[in-house]
Every structure is written in structure tokens, then in C-alpha cells.
Scaffold this motif. Structure first.
Motif, mmCIF file in Angstrom:
data_model
loop_
_atom_site.group_PDB
_atom_site.id
_atom_site.type_symbol
_atom_site.label_atom_id
_atom_site.label_comp_id
_atom_site.label_asym_id
_atom_site.label_seq_id
_atom_site.Cartn_x
_atom_site.Cartn_y
_atom_site.Cartn_z
ATOM 1 N N ASN A 1 -43.367 -18.665 -8.112
ATOM 2 C CA ASN A 1 -43.836 -17.101 -7.607
ATOM 3 C C ASN A 1 -44.615 -16.874 -7.992
ATOM 4 O OD1 ASN A 1 -41.620 -17.379 -5.473
ATOM 5 N ND2 ASN A 1 -40.328 -15.951 -6.963
ATOM 6 N N PRO B 1 -44.366 -12.172 -5.435
ATOM 7 C CA PRO B 1 -45.008 -11.083 -5.265
ATOM 8 C C PRO B 1 -45.264 -10.727 -3.992
ATOM 9 C CG PRO B 1 -45.159 -11.765 -7.256
ATOM 10 C CD PRO B 1 -44.418 -12.792 -6.451
ATOM 11 N N GLU C 1 -48.995 -7.119 -6.302
ATOM 12 C CA GLU C 1 -48.665 -6.479 -5.538
ATOM 13 C C GLU C 1 -49.814 -5.826 -4.582
ATOM 14 O OE1 GLU C 1 -46.909 -7.297 -8.248
ATOM 15 O OE2 GLU C 1 -44.959 -8.087 -8.072
ATOM 16 N N GLN D 1 -38.718 -5.349 -6.193
ATOM 17 C CA GLN D 1 -38.319 -6.957 -6.412
ATOM 18 C C GLN D 1 -37.654 -6.745 -8.297
ATOM 19 O OE1 GLN D 1 -42.529 -7.155 -6.747
ATOM 20 N NE2 GLN D 1 -41.961 -9.264 -5.697
ATOM 21 N N TRP D 2 -37.405 -5.649 -8.720
ATOM 22 C CA TRP D 2 -36.688 -5.721 -10.098
ATOM 23 C C TRP D 2 -35.528 -5.234 -10.421
ATOM 24 C CZ3 TRP D 2 -38.782 -8.428 -14.092
ATOM 25 C CH2 TRP D 2 -39.905 -8.913 -14.222
ATOM 26 N N SER E 1 -43.413 -9.644 -0.763
ATOM 27 C CA SER E 1 -42.589 -8.825 -0.643
ATOM 28 C C SER E 1 -43.903 -7.485 -0.162
ATOM 29 C CB SER E 1 -41.423 -8.448 -1.778
ATOM 30 O OG SER E 1 -42.240 -8.991 -3.398
ATOM 31 N N PRO F 1 -33.821 -10.632 -3.559
ATOM 32 C CA PRO F 1 -35.271 -9.874 -3.577
ATOM 33 C C PRO F 1 -36.100 -10.597 -4.922
ATOM 34 C CG PRO F 1 -33.815 -8.281 -3.230
ATOM 35 C CD PRO F 1 -33.059 -8.770 -3.774
ATOM 36 N N PHE F 2 -35.402 -10.459 -6.263
ATOM 37 C CA PHE F 2 -35.972 -11.720 -7.164
ATOM 38 C C PHE F 2 -36.775 -12.800 -6.848
ATOM 39 C CE2 PHE F 2 -35.818 -13.025 -11.284
ATOM 40 C CZ PHE F 2 -36.477 -12.769 -12.187
#
Lengths: 290, 276, 332
Positions: B210, A116, A229, A165-166, A119, A111-112
Motif C-alpha cells: 500500500n 491510499p 490522497e 482510512q485511519w 480509497s 479500510p486500513f
């Protein structure tokens, strides 16, 4: 290498980076400071001039600010709590004898690397959608009423996405730190009669104290600025429910074109971040000496 | 070291580990699966996992949208360009600080780190105005500069920690062996530094790929990368899930692969060497 | 030719003077060992000679030419580092060839010299390996090979054996001595191990706190130490020092006597003491004796000597071998 010539060349080699970073830091920040004391709206450029603390007062007394500040703190705090606690558990789990650990680790850290915007939209549409989302299907299968995440729990929804994500970041760092735990130390503890739980609390947690601090500080820096996000899911809404400081400043600047007000907000954000940065720099600095 | 672990223990932890891994990975897996469904299938409840008519039509449609390729190209240009630009400045700086440190090196490094602490939103307004006034909005050059500067501290730090690990003895040996400064760089330093530089490039490409604050705020169409392309799916809510999934899968696939290769260096880079 | 002369050389790091001022002459073909405890400045001194550090003051002459400001690559010296400092990305062959390539020697000549060095050092079978695939002793030999191919004016060794295990160290010590005999080139060797100094050196330079305590052949230093520091540093086991009444009786503040110059006597002797720990080495036996009114002494006896822990014995020092030192620690 302690010769005079190499030192002189060294200064020349470092200079461009220092100058660039200095400009990069000081010019925009100086402009932000300046604008924050000016009446300046892009829609109304004629009305301008020095207004002193007015923008700050307006920004800080704006009811939206208090909400945004509270939202920011909740977002940061909740994500930290989730990622650190789950991160420790998963890191310890990954440290156990697992068949195919390499692959499990790949899945956990994936996921990292997801941008953004991806996700956020995937969670919002594919997982959290109240009718066709995957979570809704699970709830219905269990005989429960599906939750309309973004309508009824918008901030929680954002928190879940950001925490997802984190989580890999916390897990990966804590796992790396765990692996540097001395095997002989572990064996010594076993010889001294420590069971798995006392081993965890007496040896593992103290060993992780430093990396946990690093995780908390690094995440805080990034979490204070969560933006994309929110932009692609709720636009800060409904109402102000998911507006954090970063989004509030963005809204002031690029939606309301209120340069002065947004600048004041920007300075507030910088001050907040600096409080965290102060401690982080000291922590990393200590490490540099070692 | 060769400790005996009971098979039951291994089985339990293996099951638990795979379960956790699966749950964490599930959103990505689900997205990839959805990208192979028809839009109708994507909406269906109960959802279908593997037994549906696999189709590539979403990919075809996404590819056919001429602008997808442009966004992808922009992502490549921005990630590559900003990485290259950052390296040009970072390599000499990190090299000098690692090999001829002065009494100010430590302070300089910490100061560089502190610039990374500044929340981008704090300088959003002036950056936007500067970009507007210098006609840099929605240009490659402008975004490359911003991304490169934003990541410069991390790049310098990472290279610094790698260069630091090259034993000084070896460089001194090369001098004793009669190597001049540039021969020292070409024959000894560079070959030993390449792995570190490669990891740094990898991490920086991932971060730039990203990055979703400056790219969303300072670009619209011409220079906008995939982050912005995906964001454009947020408005027609719920209508194009399968296509969103296909586009997302395409957007993350290359970086996911790079990321998986660089996981070790990632820890180091993101914690400024505080955790190795 | 490889004579090296240091005139008034000093070195400071910031405010701290690591080496206040040193004068030293090294003759061509000599094997000189710098020895001293850690932090005594011996490695710094070597690095000054190498040119890896700038001198703060003074001159360094190599073969009579002032080389104080010449970069290391131009001094014609070769150095073997403590960590060996092999280039990890190059094969053994390329490691040894490196200095020759830097000097622009032609390919055929390089090949001949590398193979010759490899033959001498028993490395022929390993030429294609990387340093990471070699044992400690082999890496050491590669480092030496890299040093000898360019036929330097002098070799500098910076604690080259400290990373090897005891058995290998003895072997390499012999190999380096052998190398010195066959090449006849000047060698400067830095170590903290006085055994290495004693066994290898033509001339030992004992350093302490950046100053030269004494310069001389191993036996000169062993027999006639100029002061307490040298007396205590050179020789194993350490020289016994006695202060107080026994020293005053002999007109000194401190007297020193080596373990082999005290005899154990069963019936009578000037000193009387109790045996503590006994170390049997086979060829020798060391007794740690607590002597009444004198203090703890180490005594060397033959391998057959048999006294147990706690036995009472008499001791007879060889009066002619007693070293006397004044209150400032200088030999009388």
C-alpha cells in the motif's frame, strides 16, 4: 546468555542494520540540508551557488506556505479528532456482547488495508460525485441539494477520506487495549457501585489514556505526510485549498524543479515531525523498560 | 466469567454493531458492487444495489489491458522483495538484541524507531536526484531498497518483541542438553520464532503493497506497482467508474485477505509493541 | 563420577559483586542444596556451575578437570529449570530425546532410553503429547526425564518445585529424593524453601548476600547454627530471638530458642506471659505468647494442649537448648 562470546556475535549481527539505517537517514538528510542552502533549479542548472537562508526565507514567506501549514494542521487535527472519538466509541461498542463480533470487526478494520490511491478515487468518484455519487443520491432522496464536495469543501473531503482510512487503526488499537482491561477490575468496580457511565469515565478512559496517546502520535507521524490522497483527487487545489506541506514540497521539487526551495521545505517538514517524534520515542522508550 | 446478559441488551448491541460495521465497510462494498456493473449502470441514479445485470466485463477489460498484469507483478515483486530484503538484515539484528542485549541495545532500538519518524517528503529531493544519478528511477532494485529501508525499523522492532517472548530458559536448556550454537538455532530457536516471523512478513507485505509515496514518485511505468496503476485512473475523471472499481477490487483483494489474518499482529507492529 | 569444586569463584554484574568469593567442595553422589533468601546469589552460583554465566574470577573443577571456560553443552551436566523450559513445539518424546539427538546417539538407543525414562517417570501414556497439554507435575517430570536420559555427571535443579501447588510439591520432593537414591548421581538443588533443603539434602549450603554462611548436614545446621542468619533461616517455625536483659543474663547479646524447647507450665516457671493467637495443626499446637519483659515467643506444644486466647501462662525454656550469639551475630 550473558557470556562474552554471544555479546561479540551480537554486535556483528546488529551492525549491518545500524549502518544501513544510519546511511539511509544521514545521507539524504545531509543532502537536503545542503541543497536547502543552494540556488538549484533543475530547469536552470547553470545558476547555482550558496544562498544562505534565502530558500528558507522564500519558502516560509511564500503565502503558499502559510496556507499549507494551516491546511496541514487542520488536516491532522480534524482527522485525529474524528478517529480518536469515533475510535473510542466503536471500540467500546465492539467490546459489548455482539453476535458475530468477529465479522463486525473485520468490516470495521477493512479500510486500513485499502491502498491510499484506491480509497481516494473510490470516495471521490463513487461516493462524493455531485451528480452520480452515492451521497448525492442520499441527499436527493432526503429532499436536499447534493453537495459538490470537492468544489465547495475540498479540504473537508480529504479529511473525510483520510479519517475513514485511519479510523480502523484507532479502533483496532483501542479495542485491543480495552480487552486487556482486567475483568476482575470491572467486577470490583461493579461491587463498588459504579454504573456504566462512571465505569467508563473512571476506569475505561484512564485505562485507554496510554493507547490513545500512542494512536495520536502514530497517526500524527503519518498524517503529516498525507500525499497520495491529495495527488489523485485535487492536486492540491482548487487554488491552494488542499495543499499541505508534503504536497507543497512535492510541487516545488517535481513540478517546479526548484531543488533548493523544496529542500528547505523538506527540512521544515522534518522539524515538524521531529517535535512529535520526540514525545513518541520517549513514550515508547518508557514502555521498553517495563 | 459466565455472566448472564439480557437478550434485549445483546439484540441492541448486535444491531448497533452491525450497523456501524456496515457503514464503515460500505465504501468497499459499493466499490465491489460497482465493479460488476456496466459503466452505464454505474452512473445510474437512483443507484441499483443488487438488482442489476451482473457482468464480469470490467474484469475482462482490466485483465486484457496488458499492462495491468505488469503492475500487479510489480506490486508482488516490490512487496515480496522488500520484505525479504528487510528480513535478511532484521533477523540477525533482532535476534542479537533480544538474546544478548548490551547496555546500548535500548538506545539502538529507539534510534532505529526514530528513523521511521522522518517524513519521506523531507528527503524526497535528494532521493529523487540520487535515483536519477544512479539510474535507479523506475527500477525494481531501487524501489525495493527504499521500501525495505523504510520498513526495516518496524520489522526489527516486531521481530525483537517476538524474540523477546521466547523464554531464555528454553535456549539455556538446549545448551545444557548439549546443543551447539547452530543446532540451537535450527532445532529450538527457529521453530519457536516462525510464528513471529510469519506475522512480521504479513504486516510488512501489507505496508509495502500500500505504500504510495515512494512508489508514486520514483516510478513511472516499468517498475510501477498497483498504487500507480490506480492513480492513472484519476485523470479521465468519471469516465470509467466500473473499470476503476474492478481494477481497485483486484488491487486490494489479496491484501485485504492477508490483513484480516494479521489483525492482532498489526496492532503490535504499528505501535512498536507499545500496545499488545 | 561427579565431584565439583569451586575455588575462589566470584561473579560481578558490572560494578555490583553478586558473589564476592566462594570456595566449595561437592563430593561425588552428594545431594547438595543451596538455600537462601531471594537475591542471595544461589541461582547465580548454580548458573556459574552450569556455565550459563561467565565467572568473573576463580576456577570451577568438575571431576578434577578445570571447566571454568568450557561451554555449558560440554560440561556433561543436566539442568532442570524453574519454568521447566520444555520445548513447546516438540512432543514429550522428542523433548526427552533431544539431548540424546544432540549427542548423536543412534535411533534405537534413543528410543530405548526415552521409553525407559518415561517408564520410571510414569510418562509412558503421554509421550505423544505436547508440553502445553500436560499438568504442572507432568511437565516437571518431563524436564527431569530430559535430564536423566543423558546420564550426566551431575544434575542441577533451579527451584524446580516453586511452580507446583503444595500437595504436588511434597510428592515431587519425594520423587526427586527417590531418584537420587536410585541413581546415586551428584545433585545440586537450589531453593529458597528451607523445608525442601531440610528434607532433601545431604549437605546444605546457606547463602546470604553472595557469601556462604554455613555448610553442613541438615541436622548440624538445625542444632548448631553458626550465626543468627542460619539460626533464623533454618527451622520452622522460626527460632525465637530474645535480646536485652534475658540475653545479658546468659552472657550474650542475643539468645535464640526454638519453639519446641519451651514448655508451657500452668503453675510456675521463670517466664510469665499472655497467649495470643493459637494455631492448631492437629499433631502440634503453636502458641504465640507475649512474655512479660521478654517479648513475643512462639511455643510448640502437643496437639491436645488447650489454652485459649488471652490466658495467662508460665513458660519454662530448656536452658541446655538455648543458643547464644554475640553482638556480631556469631554463635558463642
Amino acid at each position: 546468555m550473558a557470556t562474552k562470546k554471544s555479546t561479540r556475535i551480537g554486535r556483528i549481527a546488529v551492525a549491518p542494520s545500524v549502518i544501513l539505517l544510519f546511511l539511509w537517514m544521514i545521507v539524504p538528510l545531509g543532502m537536503t540540508l545542503y541543497f536547502s542552502t543552494q540556488r538549484y533549479n533543475l530547469l536552470n542548472p547553470d545558476r547555482s551557488g550558496f544562498v544562505g537562508w534565502l530558500n528558507y526565507r522564500a519558502f516560509l514567506t511564500n503565502p503558499g506556505f502559510t496556507t499549507a501549514l494551516v491546511n496541514t494542521l487542520i488536516l491532522v487535527g480534524a482527522v485525529l479528532l474524528i478517529t480518536v472519538v469515533l475510535g473510542i466509541l466503536i471500540a467500546v461498542l465492539l467490546d459489548q456482547p455482539i453476535k458475530g463480533r468477529g465479522f463486525v470487526r473485520l468490516m470495521v478494520i477493512a479500510p486500513f488495508f485499502i491502498m491510499p490511491t484506491v480509497s481516494a478515487l473510490v470516495w471521490k468518484n463513487l461516493l462524493m460525485h455531485p451528480v452520480s455519487g452515492f451521497f448525492a443520491w442520499i441527499m436527493r432522496s432526503l429532499g436536499l441539494t447534493p453537495v459538490d464536495w470537492f468544489t465547495h469543501h475540498p479540504l473537508l473531503s480529504i479529511i473525510l477520506i483520510v479519517a475513514w482510512q485511519w479510523l480502523p487503526f484507532a479502533t483496532l488499537i483501542l479495542f485491543t487495549a480495552l480487552q486487556s482491561l482486567d475483568l476482575e477490575q470491572k467486577e470490583a468496580a461493579e461491587m463498588d457501585g459504579a454504573g456504566p457511565f462512571s465505569y467508563f469515565f473512571e476506569m475505561v478512559l484512564p485505562h485507554l489514556a496510554r493507547p490513545i496517546t500512542v494512536v495520536i502520535m502514530m497517526e500524527t507521524i503519518f498524517l503529516l505526510s498525507v500525499f497520495a490522497e491529495i495527488l489523485v483527487t485535487t492536486q492540491g487545489g482548487p487554488g491552494q485549498q488542499t495543499t499541505n506541506i508534503a504536497f507543497l514540497v512535492y510541487a516545488q521539487a517535481l513540478l517546479n524543479y526548484n531543488v533548493g526551495g523544496a529542500s528547505a521545505g523538506g527540512i521544515v517538514a522534518v522539524v515538524l515531525a521531529n517535535i512529535v517524534a520526540f514525545f513518541l520515542v520517549r513514550l515508547v522508550g518508557k514502555n521498553l523498560e517495563a | 466469567m459466565a455472566r448472564r446478559t439480557s437478550p434485549a441488551r445483546v439484540a441492541v448491541f448486535t444491531a448497533l454493531g452491525w450497523a456501524v460495521g456496515f457503514v464503515v465497510f460500505f465504501p468497499i462494498l459499493w466499490m465491489v458492487l460497482t465493479s460488476f456493473k456496466t459503466e452505464l449502470e454505474a452512473f445510474r441514479t437512483p443507484p441499483s444495489f443488487l438488482f442489476f445485470d451482473w457482468t464480469l466485463e470490467n474484469y475482462a477489460i482490466v485483465q486484457a489491458r496488458s499492462d495491468y498484469l505488469r503492475y500487479a507483478m510489480n506490486s508482488i515483486v516490490l512487496a515480496g522483495g522488500s520484505t525479504l530484503a528487510a528480513l535478511v538484515f532484521a533477523i540477525p539484528a533482532a535476534w542479537a538484541m533480544a538474546f544478548s542485549p548490551t547496555e546500548r541495545t535500548r538506545g539502538t532500538l529507539l534510534w532505529m524507531l526514530s528513523t521511521k519518524m522522518m517524513p519521506p517528503v523531507g528527503v524526497l529531493v535528494p532521493m529523487y536526484l540520487l535515483f536519477r544519478d544512479f539510474s535507479l528511477l523506475d527500477t525494481h532494485v531501487g524501489l525495493i531498497a527504499v521500501l525495505a529501508l523504510g520498513n526495516l525499523p518496524i520489522v526489527i522492532w516486531m521481530l525483537y518483541t517476538y524474540f523477546k517472548e521466547i523464554p531464555r530458559d528454553i535456549l539455556e536448556a538446549s545448551r545444557m542438553d548439549g546443543a551447539s550454537s547452530w543446532k540451537e538455532i535450527v532445532f529450538v530457536l527457529t521453530p519457536m520464532a516462525v510464528p513471529g516471523i510469519a506475522s512480521t512478513i504479513l504486516l510488512n507485505v501489507i505496508l509495502a503493497w500500500n505504500e504510495a509515496f515512494w512508489t508514486l514518485n520514483l516510478s513511472t511505468i516499468k517498475a510501477a506497482p498497483l498504487t500507480a496503476f490506480i492513480a492513472s485512473y484519476s485523470s479521465p475523471e468519471g469516465l470509467f467508474w466500473a473499470k476503476l472499481s474492478a481494477a481497485s477490487t483486484l488491487a486490494i483483494a489479496p491484501i485485504l485477505v492477508l490483513g484480516w489474518f494479521s489483525q492482532r499482529q498489526l496492532v503490535r507492529g504499528l505501535t512498536f509493541g507499545a500496545v499488545k | 563420577m561427579g565431584s565439583i569444586r569451586l575455588e575462589n569463584v566470584s561473579k560481578s554484574f558490572g560494578e555490583t559483586a553478586v558473589i564476592p568469593s566462594i570456595d566449595l567442595d561437592i563430593e561425588d553422589g552428594e545431594f547438595v542444596v543451596f538455600v537462601g533468601p531471594s537475591g542471595c546469589g544461589k541461582s547465580t552460583l548454580l548458573r556459574l556451575v552450569a556455565g550459563l554465566e561467565d565467572t568473573t574470577g576463580g576456577r570451577i573443577l568438575i571431576d578434577g578437570k578445570d571447566m571454568t571456560d568450557t561451554p555449558p553443552s560440554k560440561r556433561g551436566l543436566a539442568m532442570v529449570f524453574q519454568s521447566y523450559a520444555l520445548y513447546p513445539h516438540m512432543s514429550v518424546y522428542r523433548n526427552i530425546a533431544f539431548p540424546l539427538r544432540m549427542a548423536g546417539v543412534d535411533k534405537a538407543e534413543i528410543d530405548r532410553k526415552v521409553r525407559e525414562a518415561a517408564r520410571v517417570l510414569n510418562l509412558t501414556d503421554y509421550l505423544d503429547r505436547r508440553p502445553g497439554q500436560l499438568s504442572g507435575g507432568q511437565r516437571q517430570r518431563v524436564a527431569i526425564g530430559r535430564a536423566i536420559v543423558r546420564a550426566p555427571t551431575a544434575f542441577l535443579f533451579d527451584e524446580p518445585l516453586s511452580n507446583l501447588d503444595a500437595a504436588l510439591r511434597v510428592g515431587m520432593r519425594l520423587e526427586i529424593s527417590e531418584l537420587h537414591q536410585s541413581l546415586g548421581t551428584t545433585m545440586i538443588y537450589v531453593t529458597h524453601d528451607q523445608v525442601e533443603a531440610m528434607t532433601m539434602a545431604d549437605k546444605i549450603v546457606v547463602l546470604n548476600k553472595g557469601r556462604i554462611e554455613q555448610v553442613g548436614s541438615p541436622l548440624t545446621l538445625y542444632r548448631n547454627p553458626k550465626n543468627l542468619f542460619v539460626a533464623g533461616f533454618i527451622g520452622s517455625p522460626k527460632m525465637n530471638f530474645v535480646t536485652g536483659e534475658e540475653a545479658a543474663k546468659r552472657g550474650a547479646a542475643t539468645i535464640g530458642i526454638r519453639a519446641e524447647h519451651i514448655a508451657l507450665a500452668p503453675e510456675a516457671g521463670p517466664w510469665h506471659g499472655t497467649i495470643g493467637v493459637v494455631e492448631h495443626l492437629g499433631s502440634d499446637t503453636f502458641f504465640h505468647v507475649t512474655v512479660d519483659g521478654v517479648g513475643p515467643l512462639t511455643v510448640r506444644a502437643g496437639g491436645e494442649a488447650a489454652y485459649g486466647h488471652g490466658a495467662r501462662v508460665f513458660l519454662r525454656p530448656d536452658e541446655s537448648k538455648i543458643h547464644r550469639f554475640d553482638a556480631a551475630g556469631q554463635a558463642l
